[in-house]
Design an enzyme around this catalytic site. Sequence first.
Site, PDB file in Angstrom:
ATOM      1  N   ASP A  47       0.832  -1.208   0.000  1.00 38.32           N
ATOM      2  CA  ASP A  47       0.000   0.000   0.000  1.00 38.32           C
ATOM      3  C   ASP A  47       0.867   1.259   0.000  1.00 38.32           C
ATOM      4  O   ASP A  47       1.978   1.257   0.530  1.00 38.32           O
ATOM      5  CB  ASP A  47      -0.903  -0.029   1.251  1.00 38.32           C
ATOM      6  CG  ASP A  47      -2.083   0.914   1.116  1.00 38.32           C
ATOM      7  OD1 ASP A  47      -2.337   1.430   0.012  1.00 38.32           O
ATOM      8  OD2 ASP A  47      -2.753   1.143   2.145  1.00 38.32           O
ATOM      9  N   ASN A  86       1.241   3.521  -2.935  1.00 39.49           N
ATOM     10  CA  ASN A  86       1.726   4.015  -4.228  1.00 39.49           C
ATOM     11  C   ASN A  86       1.221   5.434  -4.511  1.00 39.49           C
ATOM     12  O   ASN A  86       1.962   6.280  -4.997  1.00 39.49           O
ATOM     13  CB  ASN A  86       1.244   3.116  -5.373  1.00 39.49           C
ATOM     14  CG  ASN A  86       1.850   1.733  -5.325  1.00 39.49           C
ATOM     15  OD1 ASN A  86       2.768   1.481  -4.551  1.00 39.49           O
ATOM     16  ND2 ASN A  86       1.323   0.833  -6.149  1.00 39.49           N
ATOM     17  N   GLY A  87      -0.057   5.653  -4.228  1.00 35.87           N
ATOM     18  CA  GLY A  87      -0.666   6.956  -4.509  1.00 35.87           C
ATOM     19  C   GLY A  87      -0.028   8.055  -3.673  1.00 35.87           C
ATOM     20  O   GLY A  87       0.310   9.130  -4.189  1.00 35.87           O
ATOM     21  N   ARG A 105      -0.509   9.671 -10.017  1.00 39.31           N
ATOM     22  CA  ARG A 105      -0.651   8.384  -9.306  1.00 39.31           C
ATOM     23  C   ARG A 105      -0.093   7.221 -10.120  1.00 39.31           C
ATOM     24  O   ARG A 105       0.486   6.285  -9.581  1.00 39.31           O
ATOM     25  CB  ARG A 105      -2.143   8.097  -9.041  1.00 39.31           C
ATOM     26  CG  ARG A 105      -2.725   8.797  -7.849  1.00 39.31           C
ATOM     27  CD  ARG A 105      -4.168   8.344  -7.650  1.00 39.31           C
ATOM     28  NE  ARG A 105      -4.252   7.046  -6.987  1.00 39.31           N
ATOM     29  CZ  ARG A 105      -4.237   6.884  -5.668  1.00 39.31           C
ATOM     30  NH1 ARG A 105      -4.148   7.920  -4.878  1.00 39.31           N
ATOM     31  NH2 ARG A 105      -4.330   5.681  -5.135  1.00 39.31           N
ATOM     32  N   ASN A 140     -11.094  -2.766  -5.105  1.00 40.59           N
ATOM     33  CA  ASN A 140     -10.400  -1.730  -5.884  1.00 40.59           C
ATOM     34  C   ASN A 140     -11.138  -1.356  -7.174  1.00 40.59           C
ATOM     35  O   ASN A 140     -10.807  -0.363  -7.818  1.00 40.59           O
ATOM     36  CB  ASN A 140      -8.951  -2.146  -6.216  1.00 40.59           C
ATOM     37  CG  ASN A 140      -8.018  -2.068  -5.027  1.00 40.59           C
ATOM     38  OD1 ASN A 140      -7.079  -2.856  -4.899  1.00 40.59           O
ATOM     39  ND2 ASN A 140      -8.240  -1.117  -4.129  1.00 40.59           N
ATOM     40  N   TRP A 141     -12.178  -2.132  -7.536  1.00 38.70           N
ATOM     41  CA  TRP A 141     -12.995  -1.768  -8.712  1.00 38.70           C
ATOM     42  C   TRP A 141     -13.711  -0.450  -8.492  1.00 38.70           C
ATOM     43  O   TRP A 141     -14.196   0.167  -9.446  1.00 38.70           O
ATOM     44  CB  TRP A 141     -14.029  -2.862  -9.021  1.00 38.70           C
ATOM     45  CG  TRP A 141     -13.423  -4.166  -9.433  1.00 38.70           C
ATOM     46  CD1 TRP A 141     -13.433  -5.325  -8.704  1.00 38.70           C
ATOM     47  CD2 TRP A 141     -12.729  -4.457 -10.645  1.00 38.70           C
ATOM     48  NE1 TRP A 141     -12.767  -6.317  -9.394  1.00 38.70           N
ATOM     49  CE2 TRP A 141     -12.333  -5.815 -10.590  1.00 38.70           C
ATOM     50  CE3 TRP A 141     -12.393  -3.707 -11.781  1.00 38.70           C
ATOM     51  CZ2 TRP A 141     -11.623  -6.437 -11.628  1.00 38.70           C
ATOM     52  CZ3 TRP A 141     -11.683  -4.331 -12.802  1.00 38.70           C
ATOM     53  CH2 TRP A 141     -11.315  -5.678 -12.721  1.00 38.70           C
ATOM     54  N   ARG A 152       2.161  -4.966   6.192  1.00 35.86           N
ATOM     55  CA  ARG A 152       1.447  -3.916   5.464  1.00 35.86           C
ATOM     56  C   ARG A 152       2.282  -2.647   5.466  1.00 35.86           C
ATOM     57  O   ARG A 152       2.752  -2.207   6.510  1.00 35.86           O
ATOM     58  CB  ARG A 152       0.075  -3.619   6.067  1.00 35.86           C
ATOM     59  CG  ARG A 152      -0.651  -2.534   5.230  1.00 35.86           C
ATOM     60  CD  ARG A 152      -2.105  -2.357   5.556  1.00 35.86           C
ATOM     61  NE  ARG A 152      -2.733  -1.478   4.564  1.00 35.86           N
ATOM     62  CZ  ARG A 152      -3.992  -1.546   4.171  1.00 35.86           C
ATOM     63  NH1 ARG A 152      -4.772  -2.462   4.693  1.00 35.86           N
ATOM     64  NH2 ARG A 152      -4.478  -0.717   3.269  1.00 35.86           N
ATOM     65  N   LEU A 164      -6.528  -4.792   7.660  1.00 32.89           N
ATOM     66  CA  LEU A 164      -6.229  -5.901   6.753  1.00 32.89           C
ATOM     67  C   LEU A 164      -6.901  -5.755   5.391  1.00 32.89           C
ATOM     68  O   LEU A 164      -6.540  -6.455   4.445  1.00 32.89           O
ATOM     69  CB  LEU A 164      -6.626  -7.238   7.394  1.00 32.89           C
ATOM     70  CG  LEU A 164      -5.839  -7.595   8.665  1.00 32.89           C
ATOM     71  CD1 LEU A 164      -6.312  -8.931   9.230  1.00 32.89           C
ATOM     72  CD2 LEU A 164      -4.336  -7.653   8.390  1.00 32.89           C
ATOM     73  N   SER A 165      -7.874  -4.843   5.287  1.00 36.07           N
ATOM     74  CA  SER A 165      -8.518  -4.576   3.990  1.00 36.07           C
ATOM     75  C   SER A 165      -8.894  -5.856   3.230  1.00 36.07           C
ATOM     76  O   SER A 165      -8.608  -5.992   2.038  1.00 36.07           O
ATOM     77  CB  SER A 165      -7.629  -3.679   3.126  1.00 36.07           C
ATOM     78  OG  SER A 165      -7.368  -2.455   3.769  1.00 36.07           O
TER      79      SER A 165
HETATM   80  C1  IPE Z   1      -5.293  -2.794  -0.117  1.00 38.94           C
HETATM   81  O1  IPE Z   1      -5.006  -1.444  -0.264  1.00 38.94           O
HETATM   82  C2  IPE Z   1      -5.311  -3.463  -1.454  1.00 38.94           C
HETATM   83  C3  IPE Z   1      -4.016  -3.588  -2.118  1.00 38.94           C
HETATM   84  C4  IPE Z   1      -2.850  -3.224  -1.626  1.00 38.94           C
HETATM   85  C5  IPE Z   1      -4.057  -4.180  -3.418  1.00 38.94           C
HETATM   86  P1  IPE Z   1      -6.153  -0.346  -0.398  1.00 38.94           P
HETATM   87  O2  IPE Z   1      -5.449   0.957  -0.561  1.00 38.94           O
HETATM   88  O3  IPE Z   1      -7.113  -0.731  -1.430  1.00 38.94           O
HETATM   89  O4  IPE Z   1      -6.860  -0.449   1.029  1.00 38.94           O
HETATM   90  P2  IPE Z   1      -7.762   0.590   1.829  1.00 38.94           P
HETATM   91  O5  IPE Z   1      -8.793   1.081   0.870  1.00 38.94           O
HETATM   92  O6  IPE Z   1      -6.854   1.695   2.278  1.00 38.94           O
HETATM   93  O7  IPE Z   1      -8.303  -0.184   2.971  1.00 38.94           O
HETATM   94  C1  IPE Z   2      -1.537   0.383  -3.384  1.00 38.70           C
HETATM   95  O1  IPE Z   2      -1.367   1.752  -3.426  1.00 38.70           O
HETATM   96  C2  IPE Z   2      -1.800  -0.174  -4.768  1.00 38.70           C
HETATM   97  C3  IPE Z   2      -3.165  -0.667  -4.976  1.00 38.70           C
HETATM   98  C4  IPE Z   2      -4.113  -0.689  -4.082  1.00 38.70           C
HETATM   99  C5  IPE Z   2      -3.476  -1.176  -6.287  1.00 38.70           C
HETATM  100  P1  IPE Z   2      -2.603   2.761  -3.333  1.00 38.70           P
HETATM  101  O2  IPE Z   2      -3.019   3.102  -4.732  1.00 38.70           O
HETATM  102  O3  IPE Z   2      -3.660   2.225  -2.471  1.00 38.70           O
HETATM  103  O4  IPE Z   2      -1.893   4.017  -2.679  1.00 38.70           O
HETATM  104  P2  IPE Z   2      -2.500   4.977  -1.564  1.00 38.70           P
HETATM  105  O5  IPE Z   2      -3.012   4.114  -0.449  1.00 38.70           O
HETATM  106  O6  IPE Z   2      -3.591   5.762  -2.220  1.00 38.70           O
HETATM  107  O7  IPE Z   2      -1.332   5.809  -1.149  1.00 38.70           O
HETATM  108 MG    MG Z   3      -4.102   2.375  -0.514  1.00 33.65          MG
END
Ligand code: IPE
Ligand code: IPE
Ligand code: MG
Length: 242
Positions: free
Chosen positions: A22, A24-25, A35, A70-71, A190, A197-198
């Site tokens: 988690d 990347n964004g 992003r 994530n969809w 994590r 734990l998402s």
């Molecule tokens: C969990 O991260 C899913 C992946 C790392 C693929 P999310 O960024 O989707 O989780 P939440 O929304 O913060 O719980």
């Molecule tokens: C994890 O990074 C990658 C995926 C869930 C695909 P995020 O995209 O959730 O990054 P943040 O949580 O917004 O920083």
């Molecule tokens: Mg995230």
Amino acid sequence: MQGAAGKSDPTYGARHIAIIMDGNGRWAKRKHLPRALGHKKGVEAVRNIVRVAGEMGMEAMTLYAFSSENWSRPEEEISDLMGLLRQYIQSDIDEFVKNGVRLKVIGNYRALDSDIVTMIDNAIRKTAGNDKMTLAVALNYGAQDEMRRAVQHVASRVKQGELEPEAIGLEHIAGALDTVDLPPLDLLIRTSGELRLSNFLLWQAAYSELYFTDTLWPDFDKAELEKALQSFGERERRFGGR
Ligand code: IPE
Ligand code: IPE
Ligand code: MG
């Protein structure tokens, strides 16, 4: 506790680790980048950590790449992620073959675009004989959905008269989960500072050790993995005993 073991065994005895990759964004945002570039750097971190875990002699590693939730992200971001997935499978499959990595996918990946499903099936087939490390990638994965599918499977066995409802044991449920052929989950990591734990490996994490770090996924490197494993090595696992 296992300090001495750690010197000779960089995994500290962990057979199976899983990572919620988690942040990347936020990594991109901090650098005032789009992003998509954060996700691209995230793939580079995946490439590196798969190599490192293989070199350490890890038996299995499960990476959360795309959740069933994530969809709900914007279409453009989903399309960027799927594009990166296509590129990753294409560019890294030869290295898997070379390094003895067996690819496995958990989650309902058959719901992805059909060209990705084909690529995944080919990659799984091509690496099926590899036995150095199993890399399980979670795609369109949600633990609740995994359990729903497992219940469906067990229910159909009952319906066919193969199994009495009273005879349903933990092994029937575990045996119907996507992780059926993986060792027990020792350590769940994590990144990015979120303490949840998402919907990842809820069944499998029953007695896993948990490790949370503020490091954002694109910055997660060999030293970070070593730190997590060292922490794992210092834990006293009890499994309910004393
Ligand atoms: C969990 O991260 C899913 C992946 C790392 C693929 P999310 O960024 O989707 O989780 P939440 O929304 O913060 O719980
Ligand atoms: C994890 O990074 C990658 C995926 C869930 C695909 P995020 O995209 O959730 O990054 P943040 O949580 O917004 O920083
Ligand atoms: Mg995230």
